[in-house]
Design a protein around this motif. Structure first.
Motif, short mmCIF file in Angstrom:
data_model
loop_
_atom_site.label_atom_id
_atom_site.label_comp_id
_atom_site.label_asym_id
_atom_site.label_seq_id
_atom_site.Cartn_x
_atom_site.Cartn_y
_atom_site.Cartn_z
N SER A 97 0.71 -1.07 -0.05
CA SER A 97 -0.03 -0.11 -0.05
C SER A 97 0.91 1.24 -0.03
CB SER A 97 -0.97 0.02 1.27
OG SER A 97 -1.83 -1.00 1.30
N GLN A 99 -13.72 2.79 -1.27
CA GLN A 99 -12.83 2.03 -0.39
C GLN A 99 -13.60 1.75 0.91
OE1 GLN A 99 -10.25 0.43 -1.06
NE2 GLN A 99 -9.56 1.29 -2.94
N ASN A 128 -14.82 -4.64 2.03
CA ASN A 128 -13.89 -5.43 2.74
C ASN A 128 -14.47 -6.28 3.79
OD1 ASN A 128 -11.21 -4.38 1.34
ND2 ASN A 128 -11.77 -2.56 2.30
N SER A 132 -7.26 7.37 -2.66
CA SER A 132 -7.71 5.62 -2.68
C SER A 132 -6.60 4.87 -1.88
CB SER A 132 -7.75 5.12 -4.05
OG SER A 132 -8.02 3.77 -4.29
N SER A 188 -6.84 5.62 1.96
CA SER A 188 -8.50 4.80 2.42
C SER A 188 -7.98 3.42 2.44
CB SER A 188 -9.42 5.37 1.48
OG SER A 188 -9.56 6.75 1.35
N PHE A 189 -7.42 2.89 1.47
CA PHE A 189 -7.26 1.32 1.64
C PHE A 189 -6.33 0.79 2.70
CE2 PHE A 189 -4.56 -2.31 -0.05
CZ PHE A 189 -5.85 -3.26 -0.27
#
Length: 479
Positions: free
Chosen positions: A63, A284, A289, A414, A417-418
């Motif tokens: 990430s 996200q 998830n 993105s 946030s991930f």
């Protein structure tokens, strides 16, 4: 045009999806490698907490690499061109593959960490530049469908990684093939397999021209722009696109590509930028998830045997891939607003139903099956809406001078946030359990309301026409 999207996607977002999921397959072998390397190096056992920390670093540094890639992707697209940036990006992927491949034979887990960082950087650049390139060479009446190549290749990459993760259960394959997929001695080959999509892109992408908009607006090369348009659109159709690009070039009046920080102070793109940030964070933080986290539990409660659950999980990957394809077929007919608002509204509904079904899981025998249906319904709604439309809209809301910087900001948001949801999600689940979906349903509802109130339909509109739509928001109705 379709071949161009394939040549771009195989080394672009496919790498992102593939490398997100591929690390799960050799987890046990990597743990064993870390233990053996540590014992050989320091003549003592690796502390379990330190093992967990090292594994977390290997998994999460991807990430960090993605964030760095997003921050440099726009600059690369400006300096090297869209096509040039993608080709150069493959050098990073090949270097990452080499480092990960030699980490096991050399006994240096530091090379594995460095390789994961670099492949994350490769994914971040690809995730930034691919929608930029496709959005600029696609004709406006096909722009949505072709831009969906970003999501189609991303989900295809995830699905490929999930298939490799089924190595132990795939007894219908010959033993040699099963061993090649997941045997311990072939883990270096597995980790270095990211070089295959990179080499494929280096082989096929040079046959396609640079972005026509980049050639004319950024480089001022009208002849090369016309040649590129003829290649992409055909000799009989290219003039209309050429006129559209010339109008945008005239409107920009030589304006240079902007830096990301300049967009935050530019009133002319204020609401476009807010929209991109809200949509990217919404995508996200939508709860996808959480759905995957609860999927195994839901399938167990529905009575599916433990050894069959990986196949059902693979079904969720197939489901997401098929919805991305379906969205690509629908987007230029139904429109962006309808699909993304509908997706978020349906996700709100499924979060509500899933909260109740998980709460009363043991009350009635049919409730677990409702939960399982909600899992698939949520994934379908995500794929038809925010999963695919978000990247398409990011490419459409900005003119040439602002687009690379906008993609850098969207990519950074993105990846942050991930990373954030990855860090906070276990605590959210532990604290709220099944009620975590209440948080996600509120988030989905508010994003849907924001899009309904703010974002105009962009179907079949030029970039200048979309800019005019936002002009009223940015400068007032009387502007």
């Amino acid at each position: 045009l379709l071949l161009a999207v394939c040549a771009v996607g195989i080394g672009g977002t496919f790498q992102y999806g593939y490398n997100v999921s591929i690390i799960n397959a050799p987890t046990q072998h990597i743990h064993k490698f870390l233990n053996e390397t540590w014992s050989s190096r320091y003549q003592k056992e690796l502390n379990p907490d330190l093992l967990t920390f090292l594994w977390s670093v290997i998994a999460s540094i991807f990430s960090l690499g993605g964030l760095c890639g997003a921050l440099v992707g726009g600059s690369m697209a400006i300096r090297l061109g869209r096509k040039g940036a993608l080709l150069m990006n493959n050098v990073i992927a090949i270097l990452a593959s080499i480092l990960m491949g030699i980490s096991f034979p050399t006994g240096l887990f530091e090379l594995l960490i460095a390789g994961r960082f670099l492949i994350g950087m490769n994914s971040g650049i690809g995730f930034c530049v691919q929608p930029l390139y496709i959005g600029e060479f696609a004709p406006k009446h096909l722009r949505g469908g072709l831009a969906m190549g970003t999501s189609i290749f991303l989900t295809g990459g995830i699905l490929t990684g999930q298939i490799i993760g089924l190595r132990q259960e795939m007894l219908f394959f010959p033993p040699c093939f099963v061993e090649l997929l997941g045997g311990e001695k072939h883990v270096p080959l597995l980790l270095s397999s990211s070089c295959v999509p990179a080499l494929a892109q280096l082989l096929f992408l040079p046959w396609f021209p640079e972005s026509p908009r980049y050639l004319l607006i950024d480089r001022g090369d009208e002849l090369s722009c016309a040649k590129a348009l003829k290649r992409f659109h055909g000799s009989s159709e290219y003039r209309r696109e050429m006129e559209d690009i010339q109008r945008e070039c005239f409107a920009l009046d030589g304006e240079k590509p902007k830096k990301p920080w300049q967009l935050f102070t530019d009133r002319g793109v204020r609401w476009q930028l807010i929209t991109v940030i809200v949509m990217t964070m919404g995508q996200q933080l939508s709860g996808i998830n959480a759905i995957y986290f609860y999927a195994t539990y839901v399938f167990e409660q529905a009575g599916i045997l433990a050894e069959k659950i990986p196949y059902v999980t693979l079904g969720t990957g197939v489901c997401e891939c098929l919805t991305a394809l379906s969205c690509g077929l629908l987007i230029d007919h139904v429109g962006r607003r309808c699909l993304i608002i509908g997706g978020y509204v349906l996700m709100t509904l499924w979060c509500t139903v899933l909260t109740f079904s998980l709460t009363y899981q043991e009350l009635y025998p049919w409730v677990p099956y409702m939960s399982m249906a909600c899992v698939f319904a949520f994934i379908l709604s995500f794929g038809l809406g925010p999963g695919g439309i978000t990247n398409t809209l990011t490419a459409e809301l900005f003119v040439q001078s602002s687009r690379p910087a906008a993609h850098m900001i969207a990519g950074a948001v993105s990846w942050i946030s991930f990373f954030t949801i990855g860090m906070l999600f276990p605590f959210i689940v532990n604290g709220l359990q099944q009620y975590c979906f209440v948080v996600f349903l509120l988030e989905c509802f508010f994003v849907a309301a924001f899009i309904f109130l703010i974002i105009p339909e962009t179907k079949n509109k030029s970039f200048l026409e979309i800019k005019k739509e936002f002009h009223k928001l940015n400068f007032g109705r009387n502007a």
